[in-house]
Scaffold this motif. Structure first.
Motif, short mmCIF file in Angstrom:
data_model
loop_
_atom_site.label_atom_id
_atom_site.label_comp_id
_atom_site.label_asym_id
_atom_site.label_seq_id
_atom_site.Cartn_x
_atom_site.Cartn_y
_atom_site.Cartn_z
N SER A 1 -5.73 4.61 -4.98
CA SER A 1 -5.58 5.90 -5.65
C SER A 1 -6.54 5.96 -6.83
O SER A 1 -6.73 4.98 -7.55
N THR B 1 -5.00 0.79 -7.32
CA THR B 1 -5.58 1.95 -7.99
C THR B 1 -6.94 1.58 -8.57
O THR B 1 -7.20 0.42 -8.88
N CYS C 1 -4.20 2.41 3.53
CA CYS C 1 -4.60 3.45 2.58
C CYS C 1 -5.71 2.96 1.68
O CYS C 1 -5.89 1.78 1.47
N GLU D 1 -6.24 14.83 -9.42
CA GLU D 1 -5.77 15.70 -8.35
C GLU D 1 -6.94 16.12 -7.46
O GLU D 1 -8.12 15.99 -7.84
N ALA E 1 -7.51 7.17 -10.49
CA ALA E 1 -6.83 7.57 -11.72
C ALA E 1 -7.83 7.62 -12.87
O ALA E 1 -8.97 7.17 -12.76
N ARG F 1 0.82 0.07 -6.68
CA ARG F 1 -0.09 0.19 -5.54
C ARG F 1 -1.52 -0.02 -6.03
O ARG F 1 -1.78 0.07 -7.23
N PHE G 1 -3.21 10.35 -12.41
CA PHE G 1 -4.01 10.40 -11.20
C PHE G 1 -4.83 11.69 -11.12
O PHE G 1 -4.39 12.74 -11.58
N CYS H 1 0.85 -1.19 0.00
CA CYS H 1 0.00 0.00 0.00
C CYS H 1 0.88 1.23 0.00
O CYS H 1 1.95 1.24 0.60
N TRP H 2 0.44 2.26 -0.67
CA TRP H 2 1.24 3.48 -0.83
C TRP H 2 0.40 4.67 -0.41
O TRP H 2 -0.74 4.81 -0.80
N CYS H 3 0.97 5.52 0.43
CA CYS H 3 0.24 6.70 0.88
C CYS H 3 0.89 7.99 0.43
O CYS H 3 0.23 8.99 0.23
N SER H 4 2.21 8.01 0.30
CA SER H 4 2.90 9.20 -0.15
C SER H 4 4.24 8.79 -0.72
O SER H 4 4.66 7.64 -0.59
#
Length: 247
Positions: free
Chosen positions: A103, A181, A100, A136, A105, A179, A134, A71-74
């Motif tokens: 994301s 998405t 998280c 914004e 996209a 990650r 992604f 998992c990716w948060c930043s």
């Protein structure tokens, strides 16, 4: 007058029996601690081998590639304040508690006539891909399509000119190696008068026949997306020819 019995110990002193009791008590405390420690480690190992844990070994893209779930948060996930997220009422480092959400996209199938599409060539993986990126925080998905279109291909269109049409939502957590998405897929036609050029993270843009996509190396699950699109166009044109429609 009180006299001490022969062999008796003074008040407050510890005899052999008391010392033995204390040693035994300490041993039981230590044994209990080791038991808890071993049970914790055993539970951790069991959870890793359980069906729920094994379900976190993901495969994805097209064709499937085995990899561990993550998992990716930043961009910075080493546990400092810049890579934390709110968990309940406490801030927890992402490196310790990566809870998280996927994301969001967008990806766009850029058509050029009814049987050709524009593909971007990614700088990071040297693979072909649909144009996309992604969403914004300050924009809608449709606005992200127009922004990414201009950034990656140099084609600037208004929403009315682009007229992005919703094609599908691809949200399998295995779709992207980086990650989890969820990507909203749009279809928009690029007028033949436009000549897209690579920009931002796209090193190039190439016009490709839909019939030739099978043997290209694609990023993530973009081949899956394009195969689904190609199949949908086959059905559409087949239906139109049977009904005598002009497509």
């Amino acid at each position: 007058m009180l006299t001490r019995r022969k062999g008796a110990l003074p008040v407050g002193s510890v005899g052999a029996g008391g010392a033995s009791y204390r040693r035994e008590f300490s041993a039981w405390v230590l044994l209990g601690f080791l038991h808890v420690l071993l049970w914790t480690k055993f539970s951790e190992l069991r959870s890793r081998s359980s069906p729920h844990r094994s379900a976190l070994t993901w495969v994805g893209g097209h064709p499937p590639i085995s990899r561990e779930a993550k998992c990716w948060c930043s961009a910075d996930s080493d546990g400092d304040e810049s890579s934390t997220f709110l968990r309940g009422d406490a801030m927890a480092p992402t490196s310790q508690s990566p809870q998280c959400t996927p994301s969001l996209a967008i990806d766009a199938i850029l058509t050029s006539g009814h049987d050709h599409i524009w593909l971007v060539e990614r700088k990071d993986t040297n693979q072909y891909a649909c144009m996309g990126g992604f969403v914004e925080l300050n924009e809608s998905a449709e606005e992200a399509v127009l922004r990414e279109l201009e950034e990656e291909t140099g084609v600037a269109l208004t929403r009315d000119e682009a007229n992005p049409k919703f094609f599908g939502l691809y949200s399998d957590p295995r779709r992207d190696n980086r990650r989890p998405t969820a990507s909203i897929i749009y279809v928009l036609d690029i007028p033949l008068s436009y000549k897209p050029k690579g920009g931002d993270d796209a090193k190039g843009v190439k016009r490709v026949a839909l019939a030739d996509i099978d043997h290209l190396d694609f990023f993530a699950d973009h081949l899956t997306i394009l195969l689904d699109y190609r199949e949908s166009t086959k059905k559409l044109f087949s239906f139109g020819s049977k009904e005598g429609l002009c497509m």
